[in-house]
Design a protein around this motif. Structure first.
Motif, PDB file in Angstrom:
ATOM      1  N   GLY A   1       6.595   0.140  12.720  1.00 42.47           N
ATOM      2  CA  GLY A   1       5.183   0.501  12.831  1.00 42.47           C
ATOM      3  C   GLY A   1       4.870   0.878  14.270  1.00 42.47           C
TER       4      GLY A   1
ATOM      5  N   GLU B   1       0.836  -1.187   0.000  1.00 39.75           N
ATOM      6  CA  GLU B   1       0.000   0.000   0.000  1.00 39.75           C
ATOM      7  C   GLU B   1       0.877   1.246   0.000  1.00 39.75           C
ATOM      8  N   ILE B   2       0.253   2.375  -0.211  1.00 44.18           N
ATOM      9  CA  ILE B   2       0.984   3.634  -0.258  1.00 44.18           C
ATOM     10  C   ILE B   2       1.584   3.975   1.115  1.00 44.18           C
ATOM     11  N   THR B   3       0.899   3.610   2.207  1.00 41.04           N
ATOM     12  CA  THR B   3       1.436   3.895   3.543  1.00 41.04           C
ATOM     13  C   THR B   3       2.695   3.060   3.819  1.00 41.04           C
ATOM     14  N   ASP B   4       2.722   1.845   3.305  1.00 34.52           N
ATOM     15  CA  ASP B   4       3.924   1.022   3.462  1.00 34.52           C
ATOM     16  C   ASP B   4       5.104   1.625   2.709  1.00 34.52           C
ATOM     17  N   TRP B   5       4.831   2.157   1.510  1.00 32.92           N
ATOM     18  CA  TRP B   5       5.909   2.796   0.747  1.00 32.92           C
ATOM     19  C   TRP B   5       6.411   4.052   1.465  1.00 32.92           C
ATOM     20  N   ILE B   6       5.494   4.812   2.038  1.00 33.77           N
ATOM     21  CA  ILE B   6       5.899   6.027   2.761  1.00 33.77           C
ATOM     22  C   ILE B   6       6.741   5.660   3.982  1.00 33.77           C
ATOM     23  N   ARG B   7       6.298   4.630   4.717  1.00 31.69           N
ATOM     24  CA  ARG B   7       7.085   4.178   5.874  1.00 31.69           C
ATOM     25  C   ARG B   7       8.457   3.694   5.447  1.00 31.69           C
TER      26      ARG B   7
ATOM     27  N   PHE C   1      10.119   3.644  12.375  1.00 28.79           N
ATOM     28  CA  PHE C   1       9.219   3.750  11.224  1.00 28.79           C
ATOM     29  C   PHE C   1       9.038   2.393  10.551  1.00 28.79           C
TER      30      PHE C   1
END
Length: 130
Positions: free
Chosen positions: A63, A2-8, A60
């Protein structure tokens, strides 16, 4: 992913890379400087900032969980202990070094200032202000 995983992933990697750059800068300072207090300052600042940056990157990656809390407590502990221990070691070096004036030019200026104050007779005023 997901996009949040890429941001993290991007934020965590950035903090880890910044921490590694800080560590390499610290190593350069430790081996480049000649006087022990300068080397100690480079090591203390590099350790505090480098470890904090790396652990923040790992936070980060991890999580929001119990591991993140433990990493945050490690960062807090290092922020409190590393500067205090290096300050104590620096005070020990200053107290036991008989050749300190050969390394620090500020002591010559302080001796000149003390001589000027003693000559003027005003020991309670600094800089000649009323």
């Amino acid at each position: 992913m997901e996009i949040t995983d890429w941001i993290r992933l991007i934020i965590g990697s950035t903090f880890l890379i910044c921490g590694l750059v800080i560590f390499f800068t610290e190593l350069f300072g430790v081996f480049h400087f000649h006087y022990v207090l300068n080397r100690m300052h480079a090591a203390a600042m590099g350790d505090t900032l480098g470890i904090s940056s790396c652990l923040l990157g790992l936070m980060f990656f991890s999580g929001f969980n119990f591991t993140t809390l433990k990493l945050a407590l490690i960062v807090l502990f290092l922020w409190c202990t590393s500067p205090v221990s290096s300050h104590v070691l620096a005070r020990l070096e200053v107290a036991t070094n008989d050749n300190l004036d050969a390394h620090c030019l500020i002591y010559d200026d302080l001796q000149d200032l003390e001589a000027e104050l003693a000559a003027s007779g005003n020991n309670d005023q600094i800089g000649g202000e009323a």
